[in-house]
Design a protein around this motif. Sequence first.
Motif, PDB file in Angstrom:
ATOM      1  N   ASP A   1      -7.751   2.022  -2.841  1.00  0.00           N
ATOM      2  CA  ASP A   1      -8.696   0.925  -2.657  1.00  0.00           C
ATOM      3  C   ASP A   1      -8.933   0.635  -1.177  1.00  0.00           C
TER       4      ASP A   1
ATOM      5  N   ARG B   1      -4.534  -8.667   4.874  1.00  0.00           N
ATOM      6  CA  ARG B   1      -3.869  -8.573   3.576  1.00  0.00           C
ATOM      7  C   ARG B   1      -4.715  -7.789   2.572  1.00  0.00           C
ATOM      8  N   THR B   2      -5.997  -8.098   2.479  1.00  0.00           N
ATOM      9  CA  THR B   2      -6.857  -7.455   1.492  1.00  0.00           C
ATOM     10  C   THR B   2      -7.311  -6.084   2.003  1.00  0.00           C
TER      11      THR B   2
ATOM     12  N   GLU C   1     -10.314  -5.125   2.421  1.00  0.00           N
ATOM     13  CA  GLU C   1     -11.419  -5.337   3.346  1.00  0.00           C
ATOM     14  C   GLU C   1     -10.902  -5.767   4.717  1.00  0.00           C
ATOM     15  N   GLU C   2      -9.913  -6.661   4.734  1.00  0.00           N
ATOM     16  CA  GLU C   2      -9.340  -7.092   6.010  1.00  0.00           C
ATOM     17  C   GLU C   2      -8.628  -5.940   6.705  1.00  0.00           C
ATOM     18  N   THR C   3      -7.929  -5.126   5.920  1.00  0.00           N
ATOM     19  CA  THR C   3      -7.239  -3.974   6.498  1.00  0.00           C
ATOM     20  C   THR C   3      -8.234  -2.970   7.067  1.00  0.00           C
TER      21      THR C   3
END
Length: 402
Positions: free
Chosen positions: A213, A340-341, A343-345
């Motif tokens: 993901d 964390r998510t 998308e943030e990563t």
Amino acid sequence: MLEIARELAAWCREGRDFAVATVVAVRGSAPRPPGAALAVDAAGTALGSVSGGCVEGAVYELCQEALAEGAPRTGHFGYSDADAFAVGLTCGGALDVLVTPVRGDGPARPLLSAALECAAAGETAALARVVTGPAAAAGGALLVRGDGTAEGTLGGGRELDRTAAAEAAALLAAGRTGTVELGDAGGRCGEPVTLLVESSLPPPRMLVFGAVDFAAALAGAGSFLGYRVTVCDARAVFATPERFPAAAEVVVDWPHRYLDAQFAGPARPDGRTAVCVLTHDPKFDVPLLARALRLPLAYVGAMGSRRTHDDRLRRLREAGLTGAELARLRSPIGLDLGARTPEETALSIAAEIVALRRGGTGAPLTATSRPIHPRIPDATVGSAHDHGRPSDLPARAQPRAA
């Protein structure tokens, strides 16, 4: 001009008349580099930008004037403390622009149209135009293709065209956009001539290994930044186009085998390529990284905890990698954003790639005192289809875990 090639090529196919202003040089702090462009058609439609908003209105008027007169023009914009309301760059820098009319009856229209089509198609090409010198009023242009062939004329004679083509080919080989000083009689002989050479290259590649993901989010971020993204995984059940709509291609193969095969094809990885390893599995990671870290790539990063990173380094040392080769590995991957998510990563990884590419520190601007827009050399990395070669992050900006 080539920065907005896709849109301008469409304008040419539609038969529109337009003028395009291209940044030739910048001094001090300026938001856009040489090659940045603003175009205006006969109906007043505008696209692109040369300054991020500071002088767009004045450049728009220059484009309209050049289009009406059918002759190229130049403009200079700076900032004066004595007259803060004058047209200029409020950031304190200065820029020069070359304004070229592209009318249906213009002699250079077919050549400029061909150059725009090359750049829009992602082909390797350079476009040379005269900024100052005896041939400036002619409004000519030279197109130099990736195979070294040249077509068109600057309007100053055969020797000028020959020398200009050689200079453009040299900048194209380096993937750079900038100005060149030469003489109108060829070489350094004759009246001084300043050329603007714009280089356009195929989009840089981002190779994402691991159909997870996080890879889906990173493919979207990479595509947004202008990369041609490939997602590769040996597990066919996960590596499907439906799971990675932002990727240009999704490949089922062992990662190291896929990377090896790329050097036999037309889109060879190069000094602009970013490799992101998200697999978390030594049987995939180690053979892949053992190859990638020995290649002249822009970025090689690997996801994993600090414990995973330490184990990975041990395995890579056992595989024979040197300390210098291991020092190129960005792991844990990404900047410390507290991500964390997925998308943030992905954002943290993309931010590290940009910082490495542009020489940024990765620190908050409020905590730094250096210029927001560092000085750009006279010959700079092309902006539209070229992301340049890497420069190392300063030691204090070495990334932490995402």
